[in-house]
Scaffold this active site. Structure first.
Site, PDB file in Angstrom:
ATOM      1  N   ASP A 100       0.871  -1.181   0.000  1.00 36.64           N
ATOM      2  CA  ASP A 100       0.000   0.000   0.000  1.00 36.64           C
ATOM      3  C   ASP A 100       0.907   1.230   0.000  1.00 36.64           C
ATOM      4  O   ASP A 100       1.662   1.458   0.951  1.00 36.64           O
ATOM      5  CB  ASP A 100      -0.869  -0.044   1.269  1.00 36.64           C
ATOM      6  CG  ASP A 100      -1.816   1.141   1.339  1.00 36.64           C
ATOM      7  OD1 ASP A 100      -1.586   2.148   0.653  1.00 36.64           O
ATOM      8  OD2 ASP A 100      -2.792   1.043   2.115  1.00 36.64           O
ATOM      9  N   VAL A 101       0.822   2.015  -1.042  1.00 32.47           N
ATOM     10  CA  VAL A 101       1.765   3.122  -1.245  1.00 32.47           C
ATOM     11  C   VAL A 101       1.539   4.274  -0.245  1.00 32.47           C
ATOM     12  O   VAL A 101       2.337   5.211  -0.178  1.00 32.47           O
ATOM     13  CB  VAL A 101       1.748   3.574  -2.731  1.00 32.47           C
ATOM     14  CG1 VAL A 101       0.510   4.362  -3.064  1.00 32.47           C
ATOM     15  CG2 VAL A 101       2.989   4.355  -3.104  1.00 32.47           C
ATOM     16  N   TYR A 124       9.873   1.111   0.389  1.00 35.18           N
ATOM     17  CA  TYR A 124      11.307   0.838   0.304  1.00 35.18           C
ATOM     18  C   TYR A 124      11.610   0.072  -0.981  1.00 35.18           C
ATOM     19  O   TYR A 124      11.022  -0.972  -1.247  1.00 35.18           O
ATOM     20  CB  TYR A 124      11.797   0.010   1.510  1.00 35.18           C
ATOM     21  CG  TYR A 124      13.217  -0.452   1.335  1.00 35.18           C
ATOM     22  CD1 TYR A 124      14.271   0.460   1.433  1.00 35.18           C
ATOM     23  CD2 TYR A 124      13.509  -1.775   1.004  1.00 35.18           C
ATOM     24  CE1 TYR A 124      15.585   0.058   1.226  1.00 35.18           C
ATOM     25  CE2 TYR A 124      14.811  -2.193   0.801  1.00 35.18           C
ATOM     26  CZ  TYR A 124      15.845  -1.274   0.921  1.00 35.18           C
ATOM     27  OH  TYR A 124      17.137  -1.684   0.691  1.00 35.18           O
ATOM     28  N   SER A 173      -4.597   4.518  -7.348  1.00 34.30           N
ATOM     29  CA  SER A 173      -5.815   5.167  -6.825  1.00 34.30           C
ATOM     30  C   SER A 173      -7.041   4.401  -7.308  1.00 34.30           C
ATOM     31  O   SER A 173      -7.080   3.967  -8.460  1.00 34.30           O
ATOM     32  CB  SER A 173      -5.949   6.605  -7.326  1.00 34.30           C
ATOM     33  OG  SER A 173      -7.145   7.182  -6.815  1.00 34.30           O
ATOM     34  N   LYS A 211      -6.544   9.046   0.956  1.00 35.02           N
ATOM     35  CA  LYS A 211      -5.209   8.735   1.480  1.00 35.02           C
ATOM     36  C   LYS A 211      -4.196   8.489   0.360  1.00 35.02           C
ATOM     37  O   LYS A 211      -3.063   8.946   0.428  1.00 35.02           O
ATOM     38  CB  LYS A 211      -5.272   7.505   2.397  1.00 35.02           C
ATOM     39  CG  LYS A 211      -5.774   7.839   3.799  1.00 35.02           C
ATOM     40  CD  LYS A 211      -5.911   6.605   4.667  1.00 35.02           C
ATOM     41  CE  LYS A 211      -4.572   6.028   5.063  1.00 35.02           C
ATOM     42  NZ  LYS A 211      -4.742   4.801   5.899  1.00 35.02           N
ATOM     43  N   GLY A 222       8.489  11.397  -2.149  1.00 33.34           N
ATOM     44  CA  GLY A 222       9.645  11.223  -1.259  1.00 33.34           C
ATOM     45  C   GLY A 222      10.628  10.224  -1.857  1.00 33.34           C
ATOM     46  O   GLY A 222      11.851  10.424  -1.813  1.00 33.34           O
ATOM     47  N   TYR A 245     -12.298  12.009  -4.648  1.00 34.65           N
ATOM     48  CA  TYR A 245     -11.357  11.729  -5.753  1.00 34.65           C
ATOM     49  C   TYR A 245     -10.803  13.041  -6.310  1.00 34.65           C
ATOM     50  O   TYR A 245      -9.595  13.215  -6.443  1.00 34.65           O
ATOM     51  CB  TYR A 245     -12.086  10.946  -6.839  1.00 34.65           C
ATOM     52  CG  TYR A 245     -11.215  10.508  -7.995  1.00 34.65           C
ATOM     53  CD1 TYR A 245     -10.161   9.624  -7.812  1.00 34.65           C
ATOM     54  CD2 TYR A 245     -11.472  10.972  -9.296  1.00 34.65           C
ATOM     55  CE1 TYR A 245      -9.384   9.202  -8.885  1.00 34.65           C
ATOM     56  CE2 TYR A 245     -10.694  10.543 -10.366  1.00 34.65           C
ATOM     57  CZ  TYR A 245      -9.654   9.662 -10.154  1.00 34.65           C
ATOM     58  OH  TYR A 245      -8.885   9.256 -11.216  1.00 34.65           O
ATOM     59  N   LYS A 297      -6.883  14.332  -6.034  1.00 37.04           N
ATOM     60  CA  LYS A 297      -6.028  14.537  -7.206  1.00 37.04           C
ATOM     61  C   LYS A 297      -5.576  15.991  -7.307  1.00 37.04           C
ATOM     62  O   LYS A 297      -4.449  16.271  -7.737  1.00 37.04           O
ATOM     63  CB  LYS A 297      -6.773  14.119  -8.477  1.00 37.04           C
ATOM     64  CG  LYS A 297      -6.963  12.610  -8.618  1.00 37.04           C
ATOM     65  CD  LYS A 297      -5.634  11.877  -8.831  1.00 37.04           C
ATOM     66  CE  LYS A 297      -5.848  10.409  -9.175  1.00 37.04           C
ATOM     67  NZ  LYS A 297      -4.569   9.682  -9.331  1.00 37.04           N
ATOM     68  N   ARG A 310     -18.335   1.932 -14.521  1.00 40.43           N
ATOM     69  CA  ARG A 310     -18.166   2.951 -15.564  1.00 40.43           C
ATOM     70  C   ARG A 310     -19.012   2.607 -16.786  1.00 40.43           C
ATOM     71  O   ARG A 310     -19.432   1.463 -16.986  1.00 40.43           O
ATOM     72  CB  ARG A 310     -16.697   3.087 -15.928  1.00 40.43           C
ATOM     73  CG  ARG A 310     -15.973   3.864 -14.831  1.00 40.43           C
ATOM     74  CD  ARG A 310     -14.622   4.293 -15.266  1.00 40.43           C
ATOM     75  NE  ARG A 310     -13.642   3.328 -14.851  1.00 40.43           N
ATOM     76  CZ  ARG A 310     -12.373   3.627 -14.625  1.00 40.43           C
ATOM     77  NH1 ARG A 310     -11.941   4.853 -14.769  1.00 40.43           N
ATOM     78  NH2 ARG A 310     -11.525   2.704 -14.260  1.00 40.43           N
TER      79      ARG A 310
HETATM   80  N1  UDP Z   1     -23.250   6.184 -17.018  1.00 43.29           N
HETATM   81  C1  UDP Z   1     -24.471   5.686 -17.475  1.00 43.29           C
HETATM   82  N2  UDP Z   1     -24.779   4.372 -17.232  1.00 43.29           N
HETATM   83  C2  UDP Z   1     -23.953   3.522 -16.563  1.00 43.29           C
HETATM   84  C3  UDP Z   1     -22.695   4.028 -16.128  1.00 43.29           C
HETATM   85  C4  UDP Z   1     -22.389   5.355 -16.364  1.00 43.29           C
HETATM   86  O1  UDP Z   1     -25.265   6.411 -18.087  1.00 43.29           O
HETATM   87  O2  UDP Z   1     -24.328   2.345 -16.375  1.00 43.29           O
HETATM   88  C5  UDP Z   1     -22.926   7.588 -17.282  1.00 43.29           C
HETATM   89  C6  UDP Z   1     -22.466   8.383 -16.059  1.00 43.29           C
HETATM   90  O3  UDP Z   1     -23.559   8.919 -15.341  1.00 43.29           O
HETATM   91  C7  UDP Z   1     -21.619   9.457 -16.714  1.00 43.29           C
HETATM   92  C8  UDP Z   1     -21.036   8.768 -17.947  1.00 43.29           C
HETATM   93  O4  UDP Z   1     -21.836   7.623 -18.182  1.00 43.29           O
HETATM   94  O5  UDP Z   1     -22.423  10.530 -17.131  1.00 43.29           O
HETATM   95  C9  UDP Z   1     -19.602   8.328 -17.787  1.00 43.29           C
HETATM   96  O6  UDP Z   1     -19.525   7.647 -16.580  1.00 43.29           O
HETATM   97  P1  UDP Z   1     -18.208   6.904 -16.079  1.00 43.29           P
HETATM   98  O7  UDP Z   1     -18.530   6.341 -14.725  1.00 43.29           O
HETATM   99  O8  UDP Z   1     -17.743   5.976 -17.126  1.00 43.29           O
HETATM  100  O9  UDP Z   1     -17.090   8.020 -15.956  1.00 43.29           O
HETATM  101  P2  UDP Z   1     -17.070   9.525 -15.379  1.00 43.29           P
HETATM  102  O10 UDP Z   1     -18.422   9.925 -14.877  1.00 43.29           O
HETATM  103  O11 UDP Z   1     -16.045   9.476 -14.318  1.00 43.29           O
HETATM  104  O12 UDP Z   1     -16.681  10.299 -16.567  1.00 43.29           O
END
Ligand code: UDP
Length: 321
Positions: A57-58, A63, A76, A92, A103, A146, A150, A187
């Site tokens: 875990d970074v 080391y 991340s 974190k 570092g 997030y 970042k 996603r």
């Molecule tokens: N999204 C969607 N249906 C899903 C998953 C995501 O319509 O099943 C939409 C989400 O609301 C966003 C876009 O697709 O508007 C991209 O989402 P993702 O989670 O891929 O990445 P991010 O929002 O971080 O760009």
């Protein structure tokens, strides 16, 4: 021999980066605690004479006995579902983890690249987003863990650069897709792939008018390597400027997988950015980089991976039932 260290090296981006560095002849040290990364992503590299994996875990002291030339800090959680599930770890690794990785770069006197994100721009009020835009982020919203991690990581990297003279790079990565994404990371692309390949309803959040710009993994990795080898210390956007609404994206995946899925509309997650498109003028100018793979080709190259993973998942659930 050139030695590169990749934190988050067993993740989607990190593992493709490890492959690229191996191809370039580097000795690659991959660090990952495997909370969202997977050993499957690096299984083919285990046993390679120029590859070493350290499960770590970074956010804890790192080391490494070897001299290092390059550190790529990619660790991340990175999908909205992951960082909603792992909010503290996300904060974190962006803060403490970046501190440890910087570092290490200071001790090793090596070059450092931070994987940052288009999320730094939040729900942007400037379109497309160029690197000089400071963003519109809700610090206390669900995505804040997030985005702010970042943004802090960028601030820390620039502080180490200015104060300690660290030779650093910052890439702001826009939506990227390709093989090795987790099937259920929430996603859009993995969700649509799994749904279409199972002929299930495709879930579009909101009315699907929000936009994203999707970059194929090989294009991104090429850009990251070019940035590391460049002498640009300030942030550079990498992504594909080809912007598409999520509704059209869902239709494209349905058509390319040849699926009979219908589209259903679900509630839009809180703080979901309405638009996103990278301005890549700087990457073109400084790195002579631009994406080469269009969306249709990229999705077609990604389908076989998802087909195989969905087949495995379905045969496993059949075996268990
Ligand atoms: N999204 C969607 N249906 C899903 C998953 C995501 O319509 O099943 C939409 C989400 O609301 C966003 C876009 O697709 O508007 C991209 O989402 P993702 O989670 O891929 O990445 P991010 O929002 O971080 O760009």
């Amino acid at each position: 021999m050139i030695h590169s260290l990749v934190t988050g090296g067993a993740g989607f981006l990190g593992s493709h980066l490890c492959d690229h560095l191996i191809e370039k002849g580097h000795f690659v040290i991959c660090i990952d605690n495997l909370i969202t990364g997977s050993p499957d992503n690096i299984a083919h590299l285990i046993g390679h004479e120029r590859f070493k994996f350290i499960r770590h875990d970074v956010t804890e002291f790192v080391y490494v006995p070897e001299d290092l030339d390059y550190i790529f800090h990619f660790a991340s959680p990175a999908s909205p579902i992951d960082y909603l599930k792992l909010p503290i770890q996300t904060l974190k690794v962006g803060s403490l983890g970046t501190h440890k990785a910087l570092g290490l770069a200071k001790v090793k006197k090596c070059r450092f690249l931070l994987a940052s994100t288009s999320e730094c721009y939040g729900d942007p009020l400037q379109h497309p987003q160029s690197e000089d835009y400071w963003g519109n982020v809700n610090p206390i919203g669900p995505r804040g863990v997030y985005d702010e991690a970042k943004r802090f990581a960028e601030a820390l990297t620039m502080a180490y650069h200015r104060h300690h003279g660290i030779d650093s790079r910052i890439v702001r990565i826009f939506n990227t897709y390709g093989p090795r994404m987790r099937l259920h990371d929430g996603r859009a692309l993995p969700a649509f792939m799994v749904q279409t390949l199972n002929d299930e309803d495709v879930t579009v959040f909101g009315d699907g008018s929000q936009t994203r710009s999707f970059c194929y993994i090989d294009d991104l990795i090429r850009g990251i390597y070019a940035l590391m080898m460049s002498d640009e210390p300030e942030p550079v956007n990498l992504g594909n400027p080809n912007e598409i609404s999520i509704l059209d994206f869902a239709k494209t995946v349905i058509s390319l997988t040849g699926s009979s899925s219908d589209i259903v509309f679900k509630e839009l997650p809180e703080d979901d950015p309405k638009i996103r498109q990278p301005d890549i003028a700087k990457a073109k100018r400084v790195l002579n980089w631009e994406p080469l793979v269009d969306l249709t080709d990229g999705i077609e190259q990604t389908i076989p991976y998802f087909k195989e993973m969905v087949r495995k998942e379905n045969s496993l659930s059949n075996d268990l039932s």
